[in-house]
Design an enzyme around this catalytic site. Structure first.
Site, PDB file in Angstrom:
ATOM      1  N   HIS A  46      24.960  19.184  82.356  1.00  0.00           N
ATOM      2  CA  HIS A  46      26.108  18.876  81.497  1.00  0.00           C
ATOM      3  C   HIS A  46      26.500  17.412  81.548  1.00  0.00           C
ATOM      4  CE1 HIS A  46      26.137  22.980  80.573  1.00  0.00           C
ATOM      5  NE2 HIS A  46      27.257  22.923  79.876  1.00  0.00           N
ATOM      6  N   ASP A  54      38.248  21.260  83.843  1.00  0.00           N
ATOM      7  CA  ASP A  54      38.739  22.070  82.714  1.00  0.00           C
ATOM      8  C   ASP A  54      37.736  23.147  82.316  1.00  0.00           C
ATOM      9  OD1 ASP A  54      40.916  20.456  82.652  1.00  0.00           O
ATOM     10  OD2 ASP A  54      40.313  19.313  80.885  1.00  0.00           O
ATOM     11  N   GLU A 105      48.711  18.497  82.301  1.00  0.00           N
ATOM     12  CA  GLU A 105      47.800  17.678  81.497  1.00  0.00           C
ATOM     13  C   GLU A 105      48.556  17.266  80.232  1.00  0.00           C
ATOM     14  OE1 GLU A 105      43.818  18.819  80.679  1.00  0.00           O
ATOM     15  OE2 GLU A 105      43.277  19.144  82.776  1.00  0.00           O
TER      16      GLU A 105
END
Ligand code: FAD
Length: 518
Positions: free
Chosen positions: A96, A157, A268
């Site tokens: 990723h 996240d 956030e």
């Protein structure tokens, strides 16, 4: 001894300034290494891809290891070939990365997912922890620890990332203001160094290696095991969003919240520019029980700042938690009619991005180029940054979310390799763009890359003392300036743990085998 060390450092610096001496070839000796797993010399294309979808370097071989010892045998073999071999090794977690960081041009990619270490083991008690493989996905750790009513304290996240992959960077999310990043919540590691040694390390044992590896961009060793700190897991989460039109008020509230101990468990925020809807892309997984008033709120294309909060609770604590939330919210200065609230199981909250991943995949929108830009910005410069970028360089947020939230530097350990701004509070600003394949318009790759360039130029020209998170550079000078005063120590650590610069060539810091220009 000193002479030898200096020679190695000189050698590394030569590699860093990209003296590309010769083209590597895969030696047939790899085929005869005594390992339990296997090498694949044909099916290697998968290892030349990543989430970023922009860089593709074909390796010569992919190792599918069964054990840490397979990894050690392979790296040791390459180390013993000496500097002449130019063979490199990249650990690939879940692939990723955004710019080929887990790739190895004509080298060996280690498919960490086939590693079969000891079974994940949860240790309960006053100071609970879990022992996991470096190749484990965080989502699996969540499932396993929840069986014991426990969970890690600090997250990313998105949970379909590996332990080795996020610990090589930092692992930042809305819990970091309180618990620090994931690298602040690790007790111990097992690492295979660039010499092929298997070393256990912690704050007490081989501590320099321990801190080198944390946030070390894979440069000093391959993480094969990690001991992660746990806390009691809540059952439910109150998930709240409120909106602001004024950045200064938004930032003031965020900073007030991260300075308090008993406010929220997750803080956030994100920016909405020129949108008629209130949420976009994967952040739309928020399913709020909007009040009638809130659902009538229209953004009318204005730039909005959304503060996103979460409070953990167990059903029996509902009344008291509601009271605490009301008290905390009463101290905020958001637009009164924009209070969006939802209540979801803890696991659903943490795995929220996966829901959007499934949706995007079904529309063929997951495997597109992702020209992401992640910045760490000192508090004192965040206002000028916001003023120049939101609504100015960026005139809409239709290419993907822009996250923005502050964290406390006191929760980070300055012995790790990660590079941070100098101030006590700094903001993570993440431009998480997706590019429409082959578009030449404002949703195309070129346009987004140009915007990113303008943002970086602004930071440079205005001297905003910004640091890149998940950094990516192509010249030695840029890396030096990224590390600043930490550069010498970084090179020194490299000369100690991976003196032939075998590991993580895709970061392009100490390049042996990558092409000179892209
Ligand atoms: P890879 O991409 O496979 O590897 C990354 C780097 O680490 C490479 O250099 C590789 O060689 C090295 N590496 C991999 N495994 C090991 C190992 N076992 N030992 C040593 N080095 C290793 N990051 C955050 O901090 N917060 C977020 O909220 C966040 N959200 C994200 C959401 C999405 C959808 C995506 C795609 C990424 C997100 N990231 C986030 C970034 C993510 O942390 C990095 O991209 C991370 O590198 C990906 O992990 P991976 O396991 O796929 O690693």
């Amino acid at each position: 001894m000193h002479f030898l060390r200096n020679l190695i450092i000189l050698f590394l610096i030569c590699i860093a300034i990209k003296i590309n001496l010769c083209v590597p070839t895969i030696p047939s000796s790899l085929k005869t290494l005594p390992i339990d797993g296997h090498f694949d010399f044909k099916q290697v294309h998968h290892a030349a891809k990543d989430f970023g979808n922009r860089y593709s370097f074909l390796p010569s071989a992919v190792l599918h290891p069964k054990s840490a010892s397979d990894i050690a045998t392979t790296v040791k073999h390459i180390w013993e070939m000496g500097p002449g071999s130019h063979l490199t090794v990249a650990a690939r977690g879940h692939g990723h990365s955004l710019q080929g960081q887990a790739q190895a041009h004509r080298g060996v990619v280690i498919n960490m997912e086939s590693l079969q270490g000891p079974k994940m083991k949860v240790h309960t008690g006053n100071f609970p922890y879990v022992d996991v493989s470096g190749s484990e996905l965080w989502i699996n750790i969540l499932h396993e620890t929840l069986k014991h009513g426990l969970a890690p304290k600090s997250w990313t996240d998105y949970l379909h990332l590996t332990v080795g992959g996020t610990l090589s960077n930092a692992g930042i999310s809305g819990q970091a203001f309180r618990h620090g990043p994931q690298i602040s919540n690790v007790h111990q590691l097992e690492v295979v160094t660039g010499k092929g040694e298997v070393v256990n390390c912690s704050e007490k044992q081989n501590s320099d290696l321990f801190y080198s590896v944390l946030g070390g961009l894979g440069q000093f060793g391959i993480i094969t095991q990690a001991r992660i700190s746990l806390e009691p897991a809540p059952k439910m989460v109150k998930w709240i969003r409120v909106l602001y039109t004024d950045f200064a008020t938004f930032a003031k509230d965020q900073e007030m919240l991260i300075s308090g101990e008993s406010t929220f468990d997750y803080i956030e925020g994100f920016v909405i520019i020129n949108r008629t809807g209130l949420v976009n892309n994967w952040r739309s997984s928020f399913n709020s029980n909007d009040s009638a008033q809130a659902s009538h709120f229209k953004s009318d294309g204005r730039t909005l700042f959304c503060l996103e909060l979460a409070k953990y609770f167990n059903p029996e604590e509902m009344a008291i938690v509601n009271q605490e939330i009301m008290t905390s919210l009463s101290q905020l200065n958001h637009i009164p009619s924009t209070l969006f609230q939802s209540q979801v199981p803890y696991i659903e909250f943490l795995d929220r991005v996966h829901i959007s991943e499934i949706k995007l995949r079904s529309k063929g929108l997951w495997e597109v180029p992702h020209p992401w830009l992640n910045l760490l910005i000192p508090r004192s410069n965040i206002h000028i940054f916001a003023q120049q970028v939101f609504g100015n360089i960026l005139t809409n947020t239709s290419n993907g979310p822009i996250l923005i939230y502050p964290v406390n530097k006191s929760k980070w350990d300055n012995r790790t390799s990660v590079v941070l701004p100098e101030e006590d509070v700094f903001y993570l600003v993440a431009f998480l763009s997706s590019a429409a394949p082959s578009s030449t318009g404002s949703d195309g790759l070129e346009h987004i890359l140009n915007q990113n360039k303008r943002i970086l130029e602004l930071c440079q020209i205005d001297g905003l003392a910004v640091k890149q998170y998940l950094p990516h550079y192509s010249t030695n000078g840029e890396w030096r300036s990224h590390f600043g005063p930490q550069w010498e120590a970084f090179v020194h650590r490299k000369s100690t743990y991976d003196p032939l610069a075998i590991l993580a060539p895709g970061q392009r810091i100490f390049q042996k085998a990558a092409p000179l220009s892209l």
